[in-house]
Design a protein around this motif. Structure first.
Motif, PDB file in Angstrom:
ATOM      1  N   VAL A  21       0.841  -1.195   0.000  1.00  0.00           N
ATOM      2  CA  VAL A  21       0.000   0.000   0.000  1.00  0.00           C
ATOM      3  C   VAL A  21       0.873   1.242   0.000  1.00  0.00           C
ATOM      4  N   THR A  61       1.531   5.347   0.626  1.00  0.00           N
ATOM      5  CA  THR A  61       1.163   6.188   1.771  1.00  0.00           C
ATOM      6  C   THR A  61      -0.214   6.806   1.584  1.00  0.00           C
ATOM      7  N   GLY A  81      -2.724   5.281   0.718  1.00  0.00           N
ATOM      8  CA  GLY A  81      -3.714   4.303   1.154  1.00  0.00           C
ATOM      9  C   GLY A  81      -3.658   4.001   2.629  1.00  0.00           C
ATOM     10  N   THR A  82      -2.804   4.677   3.362  1.00  0.00           N
ATOM     11  CA  THR A  82      -2.699   4.393   4.791  1.00  0.00           C
ATOM     12  C   THR A  82      -3.790   5.111   5.556  1.00  0.00           C
ATOM     13  N   SER A  83      -4.019   4.653   6.736  1.00  0.00           N
ATOM     14  CA  SER A  83      -5.048   5.273   7.565  1.00  0.00           C
ATOM     15  C   SER A  83      -4.424   6.310   8.476  1.00  0.00           C
ATOM     16  N   SER A  84      -5.279   7.054   9.097  1.00  0.00           N
ATOM     17  CA  SER A  84      -4.832   8.151   9.934  1.00  0.00           C
ATOM     18  C   SER A  84      -5.431   8.014  11.319  1.00  0.00           C
ATOM     19  N   PHE A 143     -12.583  -1.169   7.597  1.00  0.00           N
ATOM     20  CA  PHE A 143     -12.312  -0.421   6.358  1.00  0.00           C
ATOM     21  C   PHE A 143     -12.056   1.058   6.607  1.00  0.00           C
ATOM     22  N   SER A 144     -12.593   1.593   7.691  1.00  0.00           N
ATOM     23  CA  SER A 144     -12.374   3.021   7.975  1.00  0.00           C
ATOM     24  C   SER A 144     -10.911   3.305   8.303  1.00  0.00           C
ATOM     25  N   TRP A 145     -10.121   2.280   8.577  1.00  0.00           N
ATOM     26  CA  TRP A 145      -8.694   2.434   8.844  1.00  0.00           C
ATOM     27  C   TRP A 145      -7.887   2.423   7.550  1.00  0.00           C
ATOM     28  N   GLY A 146      -8.559   2.292   6.408  1.00  0.00           N
ATOM     29  CA  GLY A 146      -7.854   2.243   5.127  1.00  0.00           C
ATOM     30  C   GLY A 146      -7.309   0.848   4.863  1.00  0.00           C
ATOM     31  N   TRP A 147      -6.641   0.711   3.718  1.00  0.00           N
ATOM     32  CA  TRP A 147      -6.125  -0.603   3.312  1.00  0.00           C
ATOM     33  C   TRP A 147      -5.112  -1.163   4.302  1.00  0.00           C
ATOM     34  N   ASN A 159       0.510   2.902  12.060  1.00  0.00           N
ATOM     35  CA  ASN A 159      -0.432   3.063  10.951  1.00  0.00           C
ATOM     36  C   ASN A 159      -1.861   2.731  11.347  1.00  0.00           C
TER      37      ASN A 159
END
Length: 163
Positions: free
Chosen positions: A33, A35, A37-40, A108-112, A162
């Motif tokens: 993934v 950056t 596609g990373t979560s925040s 899914f709210s955390w991203g890939w 992450n």
């Protein structure tokens, strides 16, 4: 008394396995993934330095995530997915992987990156569930330890891996 001690010891094993799964998922996700596609952790800013909110969040997370997710994704989903095939190792493997994938997608709210991390964490927890002869409480406690680490990181404003 000995039964409680066994549950606590198994919960530590579940915690270590779940943490290892989460870290392995992080390593794999970092190679897959970008950056973008990373979560925040921005959604958790309300916890930063707010002890009362940390305690409230922990209570909620223990009920909904630690307990609720283990009941749904391990106890219920593994059992129901296993009913789709004939009894055997292949059906159990399908149910284990299937429950981990659904658990990952629920994040899914955390991203890939978060999906991959929690899929591997779910795989580790599902493996523990079967290894522990479908005893749920060690998983609930192990999951609670993970949730505590993540929320305390948010409270201390230390970026989680992450998250």
């Amino acid at each position: 008394w000995m039964g409680h001690m066994k549950t606590v010891l198994l919960s530590v094993v579940a915690f270590i396995a779940a943490l290892a799964g989460f870290v392995l998922g992080s390593i794999i996700a970092s190679s897959l993934v970008t950056t973008a596609g990373t979560s925040s952790a921005e959604g958790y800013s309300y916890l930063q330095g707010n002890f009362a909110m940390l305690i409230l969040a922990l209570v909620g997370v223990y009920i909904v995530s630690s307990f609720g997710e283990e009941v749904v994704y391990r106890a219920f989903l593994i059992y129901r997915l296993a009913e789709l095939g004939s009894p055997g190792k292949a059906t159990t493997a399908f149910a284990t992987v299937g429950s981990a994938l659904v658990f990952g997608m629920a994040h899914f709210s955390w991203g890939w990156v978060g999906i991959i991390q929690t899929t591997f964490m779910g795989l580790a927890l599902a493996g523990c569930y079967l290894l522990f002869k479908r005893r749920l409480w060690p998983l609930v406690l192990g999951h609670a330890y993970i949730d505590t680490l993540l929320l305390v990181q948010m409270y201390q404003s230390v970026p989680a891996a992450n998250l």
